[in-house]
Design a protein around this motif. Structure first.
Motif, PDB file in Angstrom:
ATOM      1  N   TYR A  46       0.745  -1.074   0.045  1.00 44.70           N
ATOM      2  CA  TYR A  46      -0.024   0.059   0.044  1.00 44.70           C
ATOM      3  C   TYR A  46       0.878   1.242  -0.023  1.00 44.70           C
ATOM      4  CZ  TYR A  46      -3.251  -3.487   1.657  1.00 44.70           C
ATOM      5  OH  TYR A  46      -3.869  -4.626   1.783  1.00 44.70           O
ATOM      6  N   SER A  47       0.174   2.408  -0.532  1.00 43.28           N
ATOM      7  CA  SER A  47       0.737   3.788  -0.417  1.00 43.28           C
ATOM      8  C   SER A  47       0.988   4.066   1.099  1.00 43.28           C
ATOM      9  CB  SER A  47       0.279   4.664  -1.418  1.00 43.28           C
ATOM     10  OG  SER A  47       0.200   4.288  -2.599  1.00 43.28           O
ATOM     11  N   ILE A  48       1.808   5.118   1.412  1.00 44.99           N
ATOM     12  CA  ILE A  48       1.920   5.502   2.709  1.00 44.99           C
ATOM     13  C   ILE A  48       2.600   6.956   2.445  1.00 44.99           C
ATOM     14  CG2 ILE A  48       4.139   4.685   2.897  1.00 44.99           C
ATOM     15  CD1 ILE A  48       3.446   4.249   6.172  1.00 44.99           C
ATOM     16  N   GLY A  49       1.753   7.688   3.593  1.00 44.59           N
ATOM     17  CA  GLY A  49       2.409   9.160   3.611  1.00 44.59           C
ATOM     18  C   GLY A  49       2.712   9.670   4.875  1.00 44.59           C
ATOM     19  N   TRP A  50       3.552  10.776   4.769  1.00 42.07           N
ATOM     20  CA  TRP A  50       3.877  11.417   5.969  1.00 42.07           C
ATOM     21  C   TRP A  50       3.565  12.730   6.102  1.00 42.07           C
ATOM     22  CZ3 TRP A  50       6.219   9.596  10.468  1.00 42.07           C
ATOM     23  CH2 TRP A  50       6.936   8.369  10.332  1.00 42.07           C
ATOM     24  N   VAL A  97      -4.004  10.626  -0.058  1.00 41.52           N
ATOM     25  CA  VAL A  97      -5.398  10.873   0.018  1.00 41.52           C
ATOM     26  C   VAL A  97      -6.283   9.438   0.166  1.00 41.52           C
ATOM     27  CG1 VAL A  97      -5.351  12.992  -1.178  1.00 41.52           C
ATOM     28  CG2 VAL A  97      -5.675  10.724  -2.596  1.00 41.52           C
ATOM     29  N   ALA A  98      -7.428   9.637   0.650  1.00 45.95           N
ATOM     30  CA  ALA A  98      -8.301   8.453   0.908  1.00 45.95           C
ATOM     31  C   ALA A  98      -7.797   7.216   2.004  1.00 45.95           C
ATOM     32  CB  ALA A  98      -8.612   7.821  -0.533  1.00 45.95           C
ATOM     33  N   TYR A  99      -7.204   7.983   2.777  1.00 45.77           N
ATOM     34  CA  TYR A  99      -6.846   7.021   4.046  1.00 45.77           C
ATOM     35  C   TYR A  99      -7.796   7.079   5.177  1.00 45.77           C
ATOM     36  CZ  TYR A  99      -4.995  11.366   6.176  1.00 45.77           C
ATOM     37  OH  TYR A  99      -4.837  12.533   6.704  1.00 45.77           O
ATOM     38  N   PHE A 136      -4.003   6.698  -2.062  1.00 49.31           N
ATOM     39  CA  PHE A 136      -2.772   6.822  -3.119  1.00 49.31           C
ATOM     40  C   PHE A 136      -2.241   8.384  -3.067  1.00 49.31           C
ATOM     41  CE2 PHE A 136      -5.734   9.780  -5.511  1.00 49.31           C
ATOM     42  CZ  PHE A 136      -7.009   9.331  -4.904  1.00 49.31           C
ATOM     43  N   CYS A 137      -1.374   8.724  -3.732  1.00 56.24           N
ATOM     44  CA  CYS A 137      -0.630   9.917  -3.590  1.00 56.24           C
ATOM     45  C   CYS A 137      -1.136  11.138  -4.556  1.00 56.24           C
ATOM     46  CB  CYS A 137       0.837   9.970  -3.663  1.00 56.24           C
ATOM     47  SG  CYS A 137       1.605   8.618  -2.373  1.00 56.24           S
ATOM     48  N   ASP A 138      -1.506  12.325  -3.953  1.00 53.71           N
ATOM     49  CA  ASP A 138      -1.861  13.387  -4.856  1.00 53.71           C
ATOM     50  C   ASP A 138      -0.662  14.037  -4.764  1.00 53.71           C
ATOM     51  OD1 ASP A 138      -4.269  15.851  -5.119  1.00 53.71           O
ATOM     52  OD2 ASP A 138      -2.573  15.322  -6.318  1.00 53.71           O
ATOM     53  N   TYR A 161       2.895  12.675  11.433  1.00 56.10           N
ATOM     54  CA  TYR A 161       2.029  11.764  11.596  1.00 56.10           C
ATOM     55  C   TYR A 161       2.115  10.662  10.222  1.00 56.10           C
ATOM     56  CZ  TYR A 161      -0.958  14.500  14.609  1.00 56.10           C
ATOM     57  OH  TYR A 161      -1.650  15.156  15.517  1.00 56.10           O
ATOM     58  N   CYS A 162       2.195   9.383  10.298  1.00 54.38           N
ATOM     59  CA  CYS A 162       2.192   8.518   8.955  1.00 54.38           C
ATOM     60  C   CYS A 162       0.645   7.949   8.881  1.00 54.38           C
ATOM     61  CB  CYS A 162       3.045   7.544   9.044  1.00 54.38           C
ATOM     62  SG  CYS A 162       2.766   6.490  10.677  1.00 54.38           S
ATOM     63  N   ALA A 163       0.317   7.605   7.593  1.00 52.49           N
ATOM     64  CA  ALA A 163      -1.095   7.357   7.291  1.00 52.49           C
ATOM     65  C   ALA A 163      -0.773   6.302   6.283  1.00 52.49           C
ATOM     66  CB  ALA A 163      -1.793   8.508   6.842  1.00 52.49           C
ATOM     67  N   THR A 164      -1.735   5.444   6.012  1.00 48.28           N
ATOM     68  CA  THR A 164      -1.901   4.600   5.021  1.00 48.28           C
ATOM     69  C   THR A 164      -3.443   3.703   4.960  1.00 48.28           C
ATOM     70  OG1 THR A 164      -0.765   2.817   3.931  1.00 48.28           O
ATOM     71  CG2 THR A 164      -1.216   2.486   6.300  1.00 48.28           C
TER      72      THR A 164
END
Length: 125
Positions: free
Chosen positions: A32-36, A110-112, A103-105, A95-98
């Motif tokens: 999965y995609s993951i963001g900070w 987004v959409a987490y 997906f990444c914009d 924060y991290c999120a997944t």
């Protein structure tokens, strides 16, 4: 149950470095995609880095490009954010999120539905 736990925050002088960790349990992170993100009271949440599993690319906000580096260890189901040349304006809760649907914009995930409790980063002399 999906859990994300950030660690590695703290107080650092300008120009210093920190590495944040995001340990994920409940599903396999490498699918999965993951963001900070980072958040300062009174300001909008800023997406600083996003790994997009669909294209294998990592995206960074202009404010951190060249200083922050995303990585992950699939064996440990953990993502990292290496932060170098830190500035006072980097002070925030990170924060991290997944999510399986995320997906990444650009640098914004987004959409987490899953995120951690946050790690305070303070850059000050």
């Amino acid at each position: 149950q999906v859990q994300l736990v950030e660690s590695g925050g703290g107080l650092v002088q300008p120009g210093g470095s920190l590495r944040l960790s995001c340990a994920v349990s409940g599903f396999t992170l490498d699918w999965y995609s993951i963001g900070w993100f980072r958040q300062v009271p009174g300001k909008e949440r800023e997406g600083v880095s996003c790994f997009n599993v669909a294209d294998g690319n990592t995206y960074y906000a202009d404010s951190v490009k060249g200083r922050f580096t995303f990585s992950r260890d699939n064996a440990k189901n953990t993502a990292y954010l290496q932060m170098n040349s830190l500035k006072p304006e980097d002070t925030a809760v990170y924060y991290c999120a997944t999510d399986p649907q995320a997906f990444c914009d650009n640098s914004q995930l987004v959409a987490y539905d899953y995120w951690g409790q946050g790690a305070q980063v303070t850059v000050s002399s």
